[in-house]
Every structure is written in C-alpha cells, then in structure tokens.
Design an enzyme around this catalytic site. Sequence first.
Site, PDB file in Angstrom:
ATOM      1  N   CYS A 158      31.936  47.168  31.774  1.00  0.00           N
ATOM      2  CA  CYS A 158      30.899  46.556  32.767  1.00  0.00           C
ATOM      3  C   CYS A 158      29.664  46.570  32.094  1.00  0.00           C
ATOM      4  O   CYS A 158      28.525  45.497  32.438  1.00  0.00           O
ATOM      5  CB  CYS A 158      30.736  47.842  34.064  1.00  0.00           C
ATOM      6  SG  CYS A 158      30.529  49.336  33.893  1.00  0.00           S
ATOM      7  N   HIS A 200      23.513  47.927  36.168  1.00  0.00           N
ATOM      8  CA  HIS A 200      22.857  48.160  35.062  1.00  0.00           C
ATOM      9  C   HIS A 200      21.967  47.238  34.434  1.00  0.00           C
ATOM     10  O   HIS A 200      21.761  45.941  35.015  1.00  0.00           O
ATOM     11  CB  HIS A 200      24.327  47.973  34.128  1.00  0.00           C
ATOM     12  CG  HIS A 200      25.387  49.022  34.023  1.00  0.00           C
ATOM     13  ND1 HIS A 200      25.195  50.139  34.905  1.00  0.00           N
ATOM     14  CD2 HIS A 200      26.666  48.990  33.648  1.00  0.00           C
ATOM     15  CE1 HIS A 200      26.271  50.803  34.657  1.00  0.00           C
ATOM     16  NE2 HIS A 200      27.366  49.955  34.034  1.00  0.00           N
TER      17      HIS A 200
END
Length: 355
Positions: free
Chosen positions: A134, A259
């Site tokens: 990810c 993120h």
Amino acid sequence: MTARTGRPTLAVVGATGAVGSVMLQILSQHADIWGEIRLIASPRSAGRKLTVRGEEVEVVALDEEALSGVDVAMFDVPDEVARQWAPVAAARGAVVVDDSGAFRMDPEVPLVVPEVNPHAARVRPRGIIANPHCTTLSMIVPLGALHAEFGLTELVVSSYQAVSEAGRAGIDTLRQQLSLVAGTELGTSPGDVRRAVGDNTGPFPEPVALNVVPWTGSPAGDGWSSEEMKIRDESRKILGLPRLRVAVTCVRVPVVTAHSLTVHARFEDEVTVDRARDILATAPGVVLFDDPAAGEFPTPADVVGTDPTWVGRVRRSLDDPTALELFVCGDNLRKGSALNAAQIAELVAAERVVP
C-alpha cells in the site's frame, strides 16, 4: 444471483476483511463486467451475507470447491494463506491477483500498477499477478508518469503511514488510545502518554496517539525495516529499474486511513516545475492539488475515501536542478490495495470476455 451469461466469474477471497469490504464497494461502483461474484473467507465467516452490486451474496468457506470455475480470483489474505491457496486457484484455471506480500518479488510473478506497467500483467508464468504494498502504491503512479518523461535515477522517501494498514486492530488501537488522552494535558512531559496508554499499544511498538513512530514492519537487517525494503524493491520492479538508488524512512502517524509521503526524486537531466506540473495534471490516476499560498495541498483528512493519488508541494530542489520535491497522499485501502487489485482484475477480464 442474477445470471450474467458470458461474463467471467470473479472470486473475492478474504471478502470479510477491511480491504475486502472496500473491494465490494468498488465492485459495486465500477462498470459491471463480471458474471458471478463469489465471496470466500475463512470457515468462521461462512454463511455471512454481504452486499455487492446491490445483491446479497452468501460467503462460502475457502476450499478447493469454492475455487472451481473461477476466472479471476482476488486474494486479500495473510501471506501464509496466499502461499497455500493462490497456487491452488491458479492450478484450477483462475488468474490470481494477490494482495499479500507472498509473491511480490517472485521473478515469475508480475508486480502490476495499471497506470504504470499494464503490459506486465500479460506475462504470468505462475498464473499469479501481485498487487504492490500500500505504501508503494501511494506514490508510484505519479512517479511512473515523471519517470516516463525525465528518467528517474534516485529516490529519497519518508512515509507517514495510517494505522488502518494494520487492519481493524490498528484502527481500534488508535481510537482506544485517543479516548485515553482526550481532554487531558498529556503530551507535555516525558513518558506521560506511554503511562496513560500502558500496554495498549496493539500492533505498534509505541503509542500512536499524540505521537509519531519511526518504525513500521519488522527488522530487515542493518537497521532497515521490512516496509522500507518493500518500497525500495517494489519501486525497482514496477518501474523496471533494478539498480535505482532508493532510501526510505517509514513512520507511523495517528491517522486512520490514507498514507502520505515526502518524495525527493532525482532524474537524468534538468527538470522544470512547469513541465512536471503539466505531466502530473494530465496523468491518469493523479490529482494535482498544489497552491500552498491558498492553503491547497493534499492531506489525509481530505484524501481518504478517494481513488487517485493526490500530489502537492511540487518544487525543484534548491541545490539540484535534476531533482523534484513532492508531497503525495493516497487512500491505502483504495488505490493502496483494493482499487489497484480491481484494476488488475479488469485488465485480465478484458482478455477473457466471451462475446
């Protein structure tokens, strides 16, 4: 389930997990190209009913029978489960799109980001395609666009990673810790947050509430973490740059989902901000959001729940005319996981559609 004759059958393995639930949302939002969508999970989840494409579908237990007759199988399961069952699905004729780390660096398994290297999905000797990690996915789409124009030679990256990467346990840990520190004067004396949190650090080595933790993953030797090595190794493989110089520091921050990364990217020749901005503004899967004077730059609070990678703070390095500085944000459960896997599956389905 309504019959959809001639369309490929899709299996979602790990349908009841955090990424699985996002995957079902994405499948319901995207163009309906699938015939049967089969939901598979561990035996303890069998019998549950989940909604996809507006219909309730019963979850079945993972076994060989559940994988029979499947054209594409998307796996969102732990590495050890993927290692056992992905080859079984492939042996039964499915193309596996695996979201675990089990096969990412296997030389016979392509590591695919459809906006960057879609051609790689067609060469799959083991019948498996890997979905990148990810954090890599949170930055690689804009970097791929810039690399195609300027030729990337070096990366220096710092990540600011959300707790949802650690699943429900990570989210629950942050929320529990926030409840312990809310309305207090904690965070003003050495160790006061740790004392309030106690042993309730969940999957993290330190408290994440009122804190940042400069470590994600497990030890990988010489002081590096496994997460840092993933970003290095996966970026090299996706971009086809096996000798790319990469330095990474991964940091956990008190954010639920999305993120962020600061990126120092060095290229073969001199770069200009205007050209970089033009590339980023037109790159598929990228949103350029960059006017700091007006308070416009990506933040996790704004990016969460969206599909693109958001890019801001685009600058040329002060001391290196061949380098750019960027700040990027991406939802680690969508493009960082489920969305990219869905896009890969759609590439494969386009090869297999029966008129």
